[in-house]
Design a protein around this motif. Structure first.
Motif: not given
Length: 389
Positions: A43-48, A72, A113, A148, A166, A169, A171
């Protein structure tokens, strides 16, 4: 095998299209061919935050070590030279693709991760030119595949200090970091350290791992004891502007501005939408990162320290490019630059002159210039007022 995305059977992206060899001035740019594209299935996160890096096939182990300290994304370009007129190229290339695919599968299965996207690139060269490694062209291929908004520009032989990913990233922190990089045109510097070159490789690796996992206070103790030093202190201007004495004495939540000096080449957090391309004329050794940082300064970016984050070099054998530039009779006897270094220096000074008068191309000198619009994306209009430190 894990299901992986490769360049085979897919509609090529801009960066994957075959490109003819091009020149800028009288310098021919590296002509790299995309052999395989592998994307993490995690999975990916836009805030990464994405590490942008590169390495040769024989240094994949460095990526794994870096992955252990970075929870990350990493976008990496892996280089594999093929030799002109050699009948074994096809077999060697198949082996290289298999090696990279197996490595990518292992990373995606077993490294938590840490998520890694890899592009394998080949180049047909003369055997005696193997030392002329195309650092900047590879970095651009890693850049153009990043997604990103925040990137960490880092070499593969560096470890990132404990907890940085951590912390940045979370929020609220991610939004504030993006604000600082965008609205305030900031470049965030992570001071770089290494172990003394007089130590054995085994001892150096042990100290490097200890320093990566240390607190800032513990890092200072190691620095005071001489277990770690400023990175590349033989070239003091390269990282001297980071002001290590001031960094160690600065408060944990208080950044300070850095005064740029020509030759500075720190490792930095940047905004993907505004960071300049690397100039692909630089290859081998010398001026590659220096001129990209020079370009940032010429574009009126502001350099500031990160008070709680750093990167740690892990010792390893020298590259062929380093040995070609800093060993041999011409250098060791007279301490004079090699012909290649003089050529790179001439290109660098020409680039400086072009930037000063505004004639250097906005997209930089790269075969990927046509990919810029798609890569940089639309304008980010969000402006949260937060403190990301």
């Amino acid at each position: 095998m894990l299901p992986v995305a490769t360049s085979k059977g897919e509609k090529p992206t801009c960066a994957d299209d075959t490109r003819p060899g091009t020149t800028y001035g009288k310098v021919r740019l590296p002509n790299l061919k995309v052999e395989s594209v592998l994307r993490s299935q995690q999975p990916r996160d836009k805030n990464d935050i994405t590490i942008i890096t590169q390495c040769s096939l024989d240094r994949l182990y460095m990526l794994e070590e870096q992955c252990n300290t970075w929870q990350g994304l990493t976008s990496v370009a892996v280089y594999y030279p093929l030799y002109i007129f050699q009948s074994t190229n096809a077999d060697r290339l198949r082996e290289a693709i298999t090696t990279v695919e197996n490595f990518h599968e292992q990373i995606d299965r077993s490294h938590g991760k840490c998520r890694m996207d890899i592009v394998l690139l080949s180049e047909v060269i003369k055997p005696h030119d193997e030392w002329s490694y195309p650092y900047n062209a590879l970095r651009n291929h890693a850049l153009v595949r990043s997604e990103t908004d925040v990137l960490l520009l880092l070499d593969a032989d560096f470890l990132v200090s404990e907890g940085v990913h951590e912390a940045l990233t979370a929020t609220d922190k991610a939004a504030a970091l993006m604000e600082d990089l965008t609205a305030n045109k900031k470049i965030i510097v992570l001071p770089a350290f290494e172990t003394p070159r007089t130590l054995s490789e085994e001892t150096g690796k042990s100290y490097a791992l200890q320093a990566q996992a240390s607190t800032k206070a513990e890092l200072k103790s190691m620095f005071d004891e001489g277990k770690i030093i400023q990175f590349a202190d033989f070239y003091p201007v390269g990282h001297g502007s980071s002001n290590y004495k001031k960094w160690f004495s600065s408060e944990g939540t208080e950044p300070y501005p850095i005064t740029y000096k020509t030759g500075y080449e720190p490792y930095v957090l940047v905004n993907r939408r505004t960071v300049p391309w690397y100039d692909e004329r630089f290859r081998g050794y010398g001026w590659d990162k220096v001129m990209q940082i020079y370009h940032m300064d010429a574009a009126a970016f502001h350099f500031v320290s990160h008070p709680n984050a750093w990167v740690m070099h892990r010792p390893h054998p020298n590259s062929a490019g380093y040995n070609r530039s800093f060993t041999g009779e011409a250098y060791s006897t007279n301490h004079k630059p090699t012909d290649h270094m003089m050529k790179m220096e001439k290109i660098a000074h020409g680039m400086m002159d072009e930037l000063k008068v505004g004639t250097y191309p906005d997209v930089g000198v790269t075969q990927l210039a046509a990919c810029r619009e798609k890569w940089s994306g639309g304008k980010d209009t969000s402006k949260p007022k937060l403190v990301w430190w």
